[in-house]
Design a protein around this motif. Structure first.
Motif: not given
Ligand SMILES: Nc1ncnc2c1ncn2[C@@H]1O[C@H](COP(=O)(O)OP(=O)(O)OP(=O)(O)O)[C@@H](O)[C@H]1O
Ligand SMILES: [Mg+2]
Ligand SMILES: [Mg+2]
Length: 599
Positions: A16-23, A210-219
């Motif tokens: 369900n993480k297909t929403a906008t992540l970023g600009m 913040e970078i870690l919060r803004l990526v959809p999949n950390i691994e």
């Protein structure tokens, strides 16, 4: 470590993480196909022989060290509070914390990397306390060696070796009575009333988090970033100080790629990284989110307001307030070198994805010494190891000035500094001297029979560095900086035979190498060492057969983005400008050209 099982789990978590992540919204939300998973496993295997990953034991050792540092910080804050007449019962609870940042915090550090840490203290504990009583406490610890303070730096730091691990420790005092164990540093209002040094010191942690919060999949982000950082190091484009990108900038480029392809596997992300950034319309900025609207009076990167920001050639903007451009050292030369590398990375990864080449191909270093016919060698020497470390650091931080001088020379089309420094051959140095060299490859405008005199460019640089060293009282006897112009054929005087052999060998197996056969000849124009010492004049015949870099731009192949929400063209188009009313150079240039690419 990336695994298929984790990826399956991530797939569920991220569905369900297909929403906008970023600009912008994503370019593709496609999940990996079996082939992408296979390619990712191959990528992990290809990285293993390079000994980048730490063992479980080494990772645990870092945790133990951080635990000890944390106890020391708590003890010190409590003792210092009591010394400042705070009742013991209160001092017990004022807290104090250690946060990590940099590559360790991102989870992409290589074996032996340092730990970057920030000590956060309540308002009654001052920077002066950190650099005096905490320094003394550390000094007493048996496990701490090489302790040194760099208090006057732009970002003041205490450096040490703690039981085998290098630590860079910063300090920030918050305007709070106590620092609870649970506190994180995300809230912009924490910066209210803080001094610049504290804000700068907090910045590393706030940006990494913040970078870690803004990526959809950390691994997936981590494995991709490991691959990209390793590629950048092998290709000689990893160095903030020399005008390439540093760790945090590479992390942001990879994070942006992850946002654009939120469900993709690392192998795909590496390929897409090259696809996106080989076409990026610099100086359009890379942003991971809409900049914060908070205004606490700190300077933020904004070309609409700050004239100097309009001249940044490759802006990659940090996502935490006060947002900064992490790449202000980039010059026309370093940017064009990086863009060529992105293009060539795209070509290589396209071949890898269709199994025409193995991943190892991506990590092969390019043949720097075969690419140019003319070089400037910078020789940096000092009498002792300690002097040498200082002198080397100073010269390294000034090399960009020389590159700038060379860029302004109308006959030079490219000045390529190789971040790798080389030891001077025993036969070439005075005994007991500590001496290393950097090489700058030069490409000239194609004009016939041109005599180019670089004396002025080089002398101005040397004088500036020497003057600066004198001004900051660093200059010691024996510190020497020399620059010599040499032709490729003369490199045998400077480089070990094994290195030259390696370059020649790989040129024979590399179809796209720029070797035109000249390097196989015996050197015939070797000047004497003494003669060369005196010479900073490059008198060269440049004709139309000049050996240009043979990098060609990668051919684009549009593939599998069937779930595309927007096109890559939309992304590289300047929709990411931080304002829609941009009277700046940066934004107008970005809007000036656009070519249709991939949908
Ligand atoms: N010259 C600099 N300018 C701006 N920020 C810097 C600079 N040097 C370090 N930093 C900040 O400190 C962090 C840690 O720096 P460091 O040199 O340890 O790099 P790193 O990304 O942790 O990589 P490594 O694994 O090599 O240590 C960077 O990510 C960056 O946020
Ligand atoms: Mg580090
Ligand atoms: Mg560090």
């Amino acid at each position: 470590m990336w695994s298929t099982s984790t990826n399956a789990q991530n797939k569920e978590n991220d569905s369900n993480k297909t929403a906008t992540l970023g600009m912008t919204s994503a370019i593709s939300t496609a999940f990996p196909k079996p082939v992408d998973i296979a390619k990712t496993l191959e990528l992990t295997e290809a990285l293993k022989p390079f000994d980048l990953f730490e063992t479980e034991q080494e990772l645990n050792h870092r945790l133990v060290i951080l635990g000890k540092l944390y106890s020391l910080v708590k003890q010190w804050i409590k003792d210092t509070s009591i010394a400042k007449n705070i009742p013991e019962s209160v001092a017990e609870n004022v807290g104090g914390k250690i946060y990590t940042f940099g590559s360790y915090r991102l989870g992409v550090h290589n074996k032996g990397a340092d730990i970057d840490a920030l000590c956060v203290a309540p308002r009654h504990i001052f920077r002066e306390d950190f650099f005096s009583s905490f320094y003394e406490l550390l000094k007493q610890q048996e496990e701490v060696t090489d302790l040194r303070s760099v208090e006057e730096a732009f970002v003041p730091v205490m450096k040490m070796n703690f039981d085998g691990i290098e630590i860079d420790m910063l300090f920030a005092r918050l305007d709070l009575k106590e620092i609870p164990d649970t506190m994180d540093l995300q809230d912009d209002l924490l910066l209210k009333k803080l001094d610049q040094k504290c804000v700068r010191s907090l910045n590393g942690c706030r940006v990494t988090d913040e970078i870690l919060r803004l990526v959809p999949n950390i691994e997936n982000f981590r494995l991709t970033l490991r691959a990209i950082k390793f590629w950048a190091k092998r290709h000689g484009i990893y160095s903030n100080v020399l005008g390439y990108l540093g760790g945090v900038s590479w992390a942001m480029l990879v994070a942006r790629t992850c946002q654009l392809y939120p469900n993709a596997a690392p192998a795909t992300l590496v390929h897409k990284f090259f696809l996106v950034f080989s076409q990026w319309k610099w100086p359009q900025p890379v942003l991971l989110k809409q900049p914060s609207s908070v205004n606490l009076g700190f300077t933020v990167w904004d070309p609409r307001v700050n004239v100097q920001d309009r001249y940044h050639l490759m802006p990659i903007i940090t996502p935490a307030y006060p947002q900064q451009n992490s790449t202000f050292n980039v010059s026309a030369s370093t940017r064009s070198i990086m863009v060529e590398e992105f293009k060539s990375g795209l070509q290589t990864t396209e071949e890898i994805m269709i199994s025409k080449e193995p991943w190892e191909k991506l990590f092969e270093p390019p043949q720097f010494f075969l690419k140019y016919r003319h070089f400037i060698v910078l020789l940096v020497s000092a009498n002792t190891a300690e002097d040498h470390l200082e002198w080397y650091g100073l010269v390294e931080s000034k090399v960009r000035l020389l590159i700038g001088n060379l860029e302004r020379n109308q006959y030079i089309t490219l000045a390529h500094i190789n971040p790798e420094s080389f030891s001077v051959l025993e036969s070439q140095k005075e005994s007991n001297q500590h001496c290393v060299m950097w090489f700058i490859g030069l490409e000239f405008a194609k004009s016939e029979h041109l005599n180019i005199d670089l004396t002025y460019d080089i002398q101005t640089f040397i004088e500036t560095v020497n003057k600066h060293a004198l001004n900051i009282n660093m200059f010691k006897e024996g510190m020497k900086l020399e620059a010599r112009s040499v032709r490729r054929r003369q490199l045998v005087q400077y480089l070990s035979p094994s290195l030259i052999k390696r370059e020649r060998k790989s040129s024979l197996t590399n179809k796209s190498g720029s070797n035109n056969g000249e390097s196989k000849k015996r050197p015939s124009d070797q000047g004497t060492q003494e003669g060369e010492n005196k010479k900073t004049r490059l008198s060269s015949e440049i004709n139309s057969t000049y050996d240009d870099s043979s990098n060609t731009s990668g051919t684009l192949q549009c593939n599998d983005d069937s779930n595309s929400n927007i096109s890559l063209n939309d992304i590289v188009n300047p929709t990411e400008n931080i304002s829609s009313t941009p009277p700046s150079h940066a934004t107008t240039t970005a809007q000036s050209t656009q070519e249709a690419v991939c949908t």
